[in-house]
Write an enzyme that holds these catalytic residues in place. Sequence first.
Site, mmCIF file in Angstrom:
data_model
loop_
_atom_site.group_PDB
_atom_site.id
_atom_site.type_symbol
_atom_site.label_atom_id
_atom_site.label_comp_id
_atom_site.label_asym_id
_atom_site.label_seq_id
_atom_site.Cartn_x
_atom_site.Cartn_y
_atom_site.Cartn_z
ATOM 1 N N ARG A 1 -6.784 -6.337 1.350
ATOM 2 C CA ARG A 1 -6.698 -6.085 3.197
ATOM 3 C C ARG A 1 -7.837 -6.643 3.014
ATOM 4 N NH1 ARG A 1 -5.614 -0.364 1.611
ATOM 5 N NH2 ARG A 1 -7.433 -0.250 -0.396
ATOM 6 N N CYS B 1 -14.180 -8.090 -2.902
ATOM 7 C CA CYS B 1 -13.562 -6.598 -3.687
ATOM 8 C C CYS B 1 -11.801 -7.443 -4.006
ATOM 9 C CB CYS B 1 -12.500 -5.589 -3.287
ATOM 10 S SG CYS B 1 -12.223 -5.069 -4.311
ATOM 11 N N HIS C 1 -15.726 -1.972 0.824
ATOM 12 C CA HIS C 1 -14.505 -1.586 1.510
ATOM 13 C C HIS C 1 -14.243 -0.366 1.732
ATOM 14 C CE1 HIS C 1 -10.547 -1.962 -0.559
ATOM 15 N NE2 HIS C 1 -11.357 -2.568 -1.529
ATOM 16 N N CYS D 1 -10.656 1.724 -1.097
ATOM 17 C CA CYS D 1 -10.795 1.050 -2.382
ATOM 18 C C CYS D 1 -10.387 1.987 -3.849
ATOM 19 C CB CYS D 1 -12.472 0.456 -3.007
ATOM 20 S SG CYS D 1 -12.596 -1.081 -4.202
ATOM 21 N N ASP E 1 -8.906 -6.682 -3.546
ATOM 22 C CA ASP E 1 -8.545 -5.906 -2.250
ATOM 23 C C ASP E 1 -7.425 -6.620 -1.275
ATOM 24 O OD1 ASP E 1 -7.084 -4.004 0.046
ATOM 25 O OD2 ASP E 1 -8.133 -2.824 -1.393
#
Length: 205
Positions: free
Chosen positions: A43, A39, A98, A101, A41
Amino acid sequence: MRDLAAGVRSFQQEVFPAKAELFAGLAARHAPDTLFISCSDARVVPELITQREPGELFVVRTAGNLVPAHMPYADGTAASIEYAVAVLGVTDIVVCGHSSCGAMTALAEGHDLSGAPAVAGWLRHADAAMTGVPGSATGAARVAALVRENVLAQLTRLTTHPAVAGALSRGALTLHGWVYDIATGAVENLTGAVENFTPAARPAA
Ligand code: ZN
């Protein structure tokens, strides 16, 4: 932006000199062994999670780690997958979902995405994953179930790409499905016993 500039200075003054030999070699050689699809993302940091050096992971990041199925026309994701498999010859592909998400949460909870039509359209690539989530699952359990189903669905969609299908048929490629847990650092392997991850330690209370 000031933080980014300071980061670049730190990289140039401290990190780069310590790995100068590595970077000199990489200037003339691009031979990653793994295509890592995660992703976007912030993080989720593939090189950090896997402790890989520059040059070792070929990374594709999309919202929700979604992989559009092969289509007659080219798109950026398909081109990156084809390049990694057919040109660079990666031997492994990891699709890594993850926890927490945003994309999967929006789908699992049926968020109104009328203000983000591109996101809404893109998330249609998770339609198949939605069908695998038990109707009885609610809340965080529903999101977690969708995260897992989505990784498995995207692995299936990967196989529609001709370069992937060809490499799989030759036994030259292995697909892996992982889920990374942001809070604990745990990585769950959904696709077999090849990777034996030790359970991640719980953060100190
Ligand atoms: Zn995400």
